[in-house]
Motif scaffolding. Structure first.
Motif: not given
Length: 123
Positions: A100-123
């Motif tokens: 939809y045009g509005w933002v949902s905080y719930q993943s079931q309201h999103y129908d397409y996803w990317g493959q993901g990208t790793q973000v690593t933050v070192s201390s």
């Protein structure tokens, strides 16, 4: 066919910055919400930031003031600028296209996803 391709993840020291990008193919990009979710092993995927079709933005409380989401409808792209990164931001980040045009905080309201990208933050 809609495809989402993320880029920009990597390894950064705490306090550093990264920008994630998501290139979308397919129609009607400008009429739907876009968002970023993240996931760590053993935990559910969680909402990080979203931008509506009218460019209203929403953020997870812990990233407010540090992360900025944006979209470029002419290029069918969205981005997530991440500043002042913390080790707890370490996760795989996913770009998501809303139903939809509005933002949902719930993943079931999103129908397409990317493959993901790793973000690593070192201390």
């Amino acid at each position: 066919q809609v495809q989402l391709v993320e880029s920009g993840g990597g390894l950064v020291q705490a306090g550093g910055s990264l920008t994630l990008s998501c290139a979308a193919s397919g129609r009607a990009f400008s009429s739907v919400a876009m968002a970023w979710f993240r996931q760590v092993p053993g935990k559910e995927r969680e909402f990080v930031a979203g931008i509506s079709s009218s460019r209203n933005t929403y953020y997870k409380e812990s990233v407010k003031g540090r992360f900025t989401i944006s979209r470029d409808n002419a290029k069918s792209m969205e981005a997530l600028q991440m500043n002042s990164l913390k080790p707890e931001d370490t996760a795989v980040y996913f770009c998501a296209r809303g139903r939809y045009g509005w933002v949902s905080y719930q993943s079931q309201h999103y129908d397409y996803w990317g493959q993901g990208t790793q973000v690593t933050v070192s201390s």
